[in-house]
Design an enzyme around this catalytic site. Sequence first.
Site, PDB file in Angstrom:
ATOM      1  N   ASN A  87       1.237  -0.963   0.138  1.00 54.61           N
ATOM      2  CA  ASN A  87       0.198   0.070   0.114  1.00 54.61           C
ATOM      3  C   ASN A  87       1.122   1.368   0.273  1.00 54.61           C
ATOM      4  O   ASN A  87       0.248   2.342  -0.714  1.00 54.61           O
ATOM      5  CB  ASN A  87      -0.681  -0.033   1.045  1.00 54.61           C
ATOM      6  CG  ASN A  87      -1.732   1.112   1.429  1.00 54.61           C
ATOM      7  OD1 ASN A  87      -2.591   1.983   0.683  1.00 54.61           O
ATOM      8  ND2 ASN A  87      -1.640   2.040   2.572  1.00 54.61           N
ATOM      9  N   TYR A 154       3.924   9.438 -11.018  1.00 47.57           N
ATOM     10  CA  TYR A 154       2.729   8.996 -10.076  1.00 47.57           C
ATOM     11  C   TYR A 154       1.829   8.026 -11.038  1.00 47.57           C
ATOM     12  O   TYR A 154       2.125   6.494 -11.147  1.00 47.57           O
ATOM     13  CB  TYR A 154       1.993  10.001  -9.503  1.00 47.57           C
ATOM     14  CG  TYR A 154       1.208   9.378  -8.558  1.00 47.57           C
ATOM     15  CD1 TYR A 154       1.686   8.264  -8.039  1.00 47.57           C
ATOM     16  CD2 TYR A 154      -0.306   8.570  -8.726  1.00 47.57           C
ATOM     17  CE1 TYR A 154       0.483   7.457  -6.961  1.00 47.57           C
ATOM     18  CE2 TYR A 154      -1.317   8.222  -8.305  1.00 47.57           C
ATOM     19  CZ  TYR A 154      -1.164   8.115  -7.139  1.00 47.57           C
ATOM     20  OH  TYR A 154      -2.096   6.805  -6.468  1.00 47.57           O
ATOM     21  N   LYS A 158       3.594   3.888 -11.253  1.00 51.36           N
ATOM     22  CA  LYS A 158       1.735   2.580 -11.078  1.00 51.36           C
ATOM     23  C   LYS A 158       1.447   2.114 -12.309  1.00 51.36           C
ATOM     24  O   LYS A 158       1.716   0.788 -12.473  1.00 51.36           O
ATOM     25  CB  LYS A 158       0.776   3.789 -10.551  1.00 51.36           C
ATOM     26  CG  LYS A 158       0.609   3.952  -9.535  1.00 51.36           C
ATOM     27  CD  LYS A 158       0.961   3.223  -8.280  1.00 51.36           C
ATOM     28  CE  LYS A 158       0.491   3.935  -6.998  1.00 51.36           C
ATOM     29  NZ  LYS A 158       0.931   2.449  -5.266  1.00 51.36           N
ATOM     30  N   THR A 191      -7.244  10.967   1.899  1.00 54.20           N
ATOM     31  CA  THR A 191      -6.737  10.555   2.471  1.00 54.20           C
ATOM     32  C   THR A 191      -5.251  11.644   2.814  1.00 54.20           C
ATOM     33  O   THR A 191      -5.902  12.575   2.037  1.00 54.20           O
ATOM     34  CB  THR A 191      -5.932   9.357   2.121  1.00 54.20           C
ATOM     35  OG1 THR A 191      -5.437   9.611   0.548  1.00 54.20           O
ATOM     36  CG2 THR A 191      -6.789   8.342   2.231  1.00 54.20           C
TER      37      THR A 191
END
Length: 251
Positions: A87, A154, A158, A191
Amino acid sequence: MKYAIVTGASRGLGAAAAEQLLSRNYHLIDVSRTGNDSLRKKADGMDGTYTHIRADLSSSEQAQSIIENWLTSIKSSSPEEILFIQNAGTVEPIEITGKLEIEKINHAVQLNYVTPVVIANTLIAHLKELDVRMTIVNITSGAADKPNHGWSIYGSTKAALNLFTETAALEQAELHPELKIISFSPSIMDTDMQQVIRSSSSDAFAQVERFQEYKKQGKLRKPEEVGSALVHLLMGGDLQSGKLYHINDLL
């Protein structure tokens, strides 16, 4: 014994999934910088346990050493299952190409891609001698599917992790049918990562106002909701190795 290892379980999705796994009596290992006192207290008086291993996961060498040592330590316990949720990650640097800082590029590539690959490689290398059912979950993002202004690092890290997951599943299908390795895309959640995104400048991230509106309009899912859906998926027993699962298909 059933073991669940979650990287970055100190907060956000990692903490939410870890709490769900504790409730299902997994022996939880939190690999993160700071640990989680709430999870530690929750484990008291339960059949499951909580252990924190302090780590800088931007160091793939440190991550490999930690996993090697942990695997060695559990051999005598005859583990029944190992569930590993990768994670930990970072959305930074949020910046356009030409203004990216080398140190931030290296940090993101290590944390988002290299370390998860190293950990998966280490786990699979020990699979035969452990003779255990194993599931590896790589947390990904919708940013891997299309270009987003300011998210070149990013999104590309991914995307690379997604392809690694598919390839590893293809390679291991006949060698280790007891292994499942999947990608999971949680979409946008309320978050700390979202706070970082909303604090970006419009020059660095052209869609920053849209993400600020998501928060104002209450369109961000709670990590607890996403974590619960992820654990429910994992407990379903019908995972397709190599598949990318989207939260929008589960809720």
